[in-house]
Design an enzyme around this catalytic site. Structure first.
Site, mmCIF file in Angstrom:
data_model
loop_
_atom_site.group_PDB
_atom_site.id
_atom_site.type_symbol
_atom_site.label_atom_id
_atom_site.label_comp_id
_atom_site.label_asym_id
_atom_site.label_seq_id
_atom_site.Cartn_x
_atom_site.Cartn_y
_atom_site.Cartn_z
ATOM 1 N N HIS A 167 -8.033 -5.016 -2.061
ATOM 2 C CA HIS A 167 -6.797 -4.582 -1.405
ATOM 3 C C HIS A 167 -6.226 -5.692 -0.527
ATOM 4 C CE1 HIS A 167 -4.055 -1.347 -0.422
ATOM 5 N NE2 HIS A 167 -4.304 -1.409 0.867
ATOM 6 N N SER A 224 0.822 -1.202 0.000
ATOM 7 C CA SER A 224 0.000 0.000 0.000
ATOM 8 C C SER A 224 0.868 1.268 0.000
ATOM 9 C CB SER A 224 -0.965 -0.042 1.195
ATOM 10 O OG SER A 224 -2.017 0.861 1.038
#
Length: 266
Positions: free
Chosen positions: A240, A127
């Site tokens: 994600h 991320s």
């Protein structure tokens, strides 16, 4: 004054894995005392190193002992900086501003714990860590490989796609991409990927709504344009966060990939 990357103190840290030793380390970065977590197998060996670059901001996305122990159990010495301003570290987290130094100098901390294979340093990023890894690979010439998983590659893109992060980004960076364009451009590593010499692996779930799949494509396009060596693992069905079983398998696969980079076989 102590030099960048020098270790100020260490303390043992509870480990979730009986085969992995954890230590919290305080080290110097730009005159600040910054903290991070080190994981290493208890059995001695000629392990390669992973600099684990966390995602999130402040307490969100903080380094998890179980996660870095998971990587260490694949046969690596792992160091995960918290970044400045976190967990009692001095300074403030700047979201890939001055805090990129914390990643750059963390490589030196990692090397001090590697009796061998000091020339085998890999970057793993998740991320927000993606942008930190790109800068580390740009600013150092001793990185073997880079793995960016669901990684941020363009800070302006992040501002535009994450309304929930805009207040934080304006506070930390000093404004918006419109009224502070230089501050945002200065954080975006895509403009300097020509300086990356390490092989790159891009992992991304194509349904990711936290860091859009477009960010992976932006990085891929930039690497291709500059004729860099890279590989992509894109997953159409994932967001994600991957399901636990597939997440664990992907960790094993990417660790195997790291060990093959830079060898004469390739």
């Amino acid at each position: 004054m102590q030099s960048n990357g020098s270790i100020v103190s260490k303390r043992d840290y509870p480990s979730p894995n009986p085969h992995i030793l954890l230590q919290e380390i305080t080290y110097m970065s730009d005159g600040l005392k910054v903290k991070g977590l080190l994981a290493q197998p208890k059995v001695e060996g000629n392990y390669e190193g992973i600099l684990y670059l966390r995602g999130g901001m402040q307490h969100i996305g903080m380094v998890r002992p179980s996660r870095i122990a998971q990587f260490a159990s694949q046969g690596f010495i792992v160091f995960a900086p918290y970044y400045r301003g976190n967990r009692g570290g001095e300074g403030r987290d700047e979201f890939a501003g001055g805090d990129r130094s914390d990643a750059v100098y963390a490589v030196d901390v990692l090397k001090q714990h590697m009796p061998a294979n000091k020339d085998r340093i890999h970057l793993y990023a998740f991320s927000r860590g993606g942008i930190m890894a790109l800068w580390t690979a740009i600013l150092r010439d001793d990185i073997t490989s880079v793995v960016t998983w669901a990684g941020v590659s363009d800070v302006v893109f992040t501002y535009n796609e994450r309304e929930d992060m805009r207040r934080m980004m304006k506070r930390v960076i000093g404004g918006t991409p419109v009224n502070m364009p230089d501050a945002y451009r200065e954080r975006t590593a895509l403009f300097r990927v020509d300086e990356i010499e390490a092989n790159v692996l891009i992992i991304h779930g194509m349904k990711d709504e936290n860091v859009s799949f477009e960010q992976a494509i932006l990085l891929e396009d930039a690497l291709r344009e500059h004729k860099k060596t890279y590989e992509t693992w894109f997953f159409p069905e994932y967001t994600h966060h991957f399901p636990a079983e597939h997440n664990a398998q992907t960790v094993r696969d990417l660790c195997d990939w790291m060990k093959m980079q830079g060898n004469d076989l390739f």
